[in-house]
Design an enzyme around this catalytic site. Structure first.
Site, PDB file in Angstrom:
ATOM      1  N   ASP A 243       0.818  -1.223   0.000  1.00 11.52           N
ATOM      2  CA  ASP A 243       0.000   0.000   0.000  1.00 11.52           C
ATOM      3  C   ASP A 243       0.856   1.281   0.000  1.00 11.52           C
ATOM      4  O   ASP A 243       0.357   2.346  -0.333  1.00 11.52           O
ATOM      5  CB  ASP A 243      -0.918   0.027   1.237  1.00 11.52           C
ATOM      6  CG  ASP A 243      -1.774  -1.213   1.343  1.00 11.52           C
ATOM      7  OD1 ASP A 243      -2.034  -1.837   0.287  1.00 11.52           O
ATOM      8  OD2 ASP A 243      -2.186  -1.570   2.455  1.00 11.52           O
TER       9      ASP A 243
ATOM     10  N   GLU B 152      -9.457   0.138  -4.164  1.00 13.44           N
ATOM     11  CA  GLU B 152     -10.482  -0.568  -3.368  1.00 13.44           C
ATOM     12  C   GLU B 152     -11.083   0.349  -2.300  1.00 13.44           C
ATOM     13  O   GLU B 152     -12.214   0.161  -1.878  1.00 13.44           O
ATOM     14  CB  GLU B 152      -9.885  -1.815  -2.717  1.00 13.44           C
ATOM     15  CG  GLU B 152      -8.753  -1.511  -1.755  1.00 13.44           C
ATOM     16  CD  GLU B 152      -8.173  -2.740  -1.061  1.00 13.44           C
ATOM     17  OE1 GLU B 152      -8.723  -3.835  -1.209  1.00 13.44           O
ATOM     18  OE2 GLU B 152      -7.146  -2.572  -0.368  1.00 13.44           O
TER      19      GLU B 152
HETATM   20  O1  F6P Z   1      -2.226  -4.070   3.359  1.00 12.02           O
HETATM   21  C1  F6P Z   1      -2.113  -4.917   2.268  1.00 12.02           C
HETATM   22  C2  F6P Z   1      -3.469  -5.308   1.759  1.00 12.02           C
HETATM   23  O2  F6P Z   1      -3.293  -6.170   0.657  1.00 12.02           O
HETATM   24  C3  F6P Z   1      -4.384  -4.144   1.398  1.00 12.02           C
HETATM   25  O3  F6P Z   1      -4.076  -3.579   0.146  1.00 12.02           O
HETATM   26  C4  F6P Z   1      -5.727  -4.816   1.459  1.00 12.02           C
HETATM   27  O4  F6P Z   1      -6.743  -3.881   1.749  1.00 12.02           O
HETATM   28  C5  F6P Z   1      -5.566  -5.791   2.592  1.00 12.02           C
HETATM   29  O5  F6P Z   1      -4.183  -6.013   2.747  1.00 12.02           O
HETATM   30  C6  F6P Z   1      -6.249  -7.122   2.384  1.00 12.02           C
HETATM   31  O6  F6P Z   1      -6.113  -7.844   3.555  1.00 12.02           O
HETATM   32  P1  F6P Z   1      -6.377  -9.397   3.689  1.00 12.02           P
HETATM   33  O7  F6P Z   1      -5.252 -10.120   3.015  1.00 12.02           O
HETATM   34  O8  F6P Z   1      -6.398  -9.616   5.155  1.00 12.02           O
HETATM   35  O9  F6P Z   1      -7.671  -9.676   2.997  1.00 12.02           O
END
Ligand code: F6P
Length: 357
Positions: free
Chosen positions: A136, A231
């Site tokens: 991110d 997102e």
């Molecule tokens: O922080 C990294 C990330 O991939 C974000 O971009 C995303 O919102 C989140 O983690 C998704 O998390 P998880 O893998 O817990 O679904």
């Protein structure tokens, strides 16, 4: 003898292994005797004393390997001070395990949440050095995090693939890019992939402006439009809601994510054919790109140097093209977001990209 504990916490990303390898190679290259204790699955490993002793061989051949050899998990900071389901005091357990193993330092690789806990452990008296990982790029105190450039590559590849199909079919394509609450990944992948419209959380979008940008392209003879949407992107109306009302709205929403809602709005307003693509976790996967391999190795080397010097309580970051140490108390709890009028956004606008504002 230096005893170093190491853990990777939160969502994984590319170059975690490269960063750990950088730390360990630096330590092993010195004349100091070093023992490495790898805690498994993030803070969980430290809480429940789940670790393995690692040797140089464990770090050999992992520079190019995605994921993390230690495994990872999310241990939310919000509840870190609450006892677990068996009444275990998690913070106390981490401290006790650190002392039991006679560790000199913990090397913690993670993003925002991870840094809050790392800073808490520092305030509890443990020696901590951290490394900034996340696709991110939203970690305060560093211009860049490792994983980000690799994720830009993956998201760009997705947009590139969509481009050829969009051109063949003359449709509107929406590509939803990760990035949590910030737009770095979407902006960079969107620009690299030649997206026509880029929607990011920092600039709430006006659906009428988005549709106008689409119509403008059609009038100018472009038969298709590519929209890269973060997102975490949000419409102007939603941004005007209170946090509570927005949460309620999301709970009731029939759409799995913002891109499907956007697609629905565009179809209703323009009548065009719209498709949504969500590359999702592919963006965190695969081998780190060369930039990340070098970057993570450099950060790791500096972390190793700090440890050898006995300098603790820092995140190793990157500012103004230099590897720097940033006090953990400055990093913890702060989110780095794009400025609405950042140069890169101004330049994107100059080349005709719409941000829906
Ligand atoms: O922080 C990294 C990330 O991939 C974000 O971009 C995303 O919102 C989140 O983690 C998704 O998390 P998880 O893998 O817990 O679904």
């Amino acid at each position: 003898m230096l005893r170093i504990g190491m853990l990777t916490s939160g969502g994984d990303c590319q170059a975690l292994n490269a960063a750990m390898r950088g730390v360990v190679k630096t330590l092993f290259t010195s004349d100091t005797d070093v023992e490495i204790y790898g805690f498994l699955e993030g803070y969980k490993g430290l809480i429940y004393s789940n670790f393995k002793m690692l040797t140089g061989a464990d770090f050999s051949g992992i520079l190019t390997k995605g994921g993390t050899i230690l495994g990872s998990s999310r241990t939310p900071f919000k509840t870190i001070k609450d006892p677990d389901e068996n009444g275990v005091d998690k913070v106390e357990a981490m401290k006790q395990n650190y002392y039991k193993l006679k560790l000199d330092c913990l090397v913690i690789l993670g993003g925002n949440g991870t840094h809050k806990t790392a800073n808490l452990l520092r305030t509890e008296g443990l020696n901590v050095v951290t490394l900034p990982k996340t696709i991110d790029n939203d970690l305060w105190g560093t211009d860049m995090t490792f994983g980000f450039q690799s994720a830009v590559d993956v998201a760009t590849a997705a947009i590139d693939c969509i481009h050829t199909t969009a051109a063949s079919h003359g449709r509107i394509f929406i590509v939803e890019v990760m990035g949590h609450k910030v737009g770095y990944l979407t902006l960079n992948a969107g620009m690299a992939g030649g997206a026509d419209i880029i929607l990011i959380p920092e600039i709430p979008y006006d659906i009428d402006q988005v549709c106008k940008a689409i119509e403008r392209r059609h009038k100018n003879g472009a038969g298709f439009t590519i929209i890269a949407i973060a997102e975490g992107a949000i419409s102007k109306e939603d941004a005007a809601l209170s946090k509570k009302d927005y949460k309620k709205k999301l709970e009731k929403s029939p759409f799995p994510s913002v891109s499907y809602e956007l697609a629905d709005q565009i179809i209703k307003k323009t009548g065009y054919d719209v498709r949504v693509t969500v590359p999702g976790h592919t963006q965190r996967g695969g081998s780190p790109c060369p930039y990340d391999r070098v970057f993570a190795s450099r950060l790791g080397a500096e972390a190793g140097r700090l440890i050898l010097n006995g300098e603790y309580g820092f995140m190793v970051g990157y500012r103004n093209r230099e590897i720097v140490k940033v006090p953990l108390e400055d990093v913890a709890g702060k989110l780095k977001m794009l400025e609405k009028d950042a140069l890169i956004i101004q330049e994107a606008k100059l080349i005709g990209i719409s941000f829906g504002d």
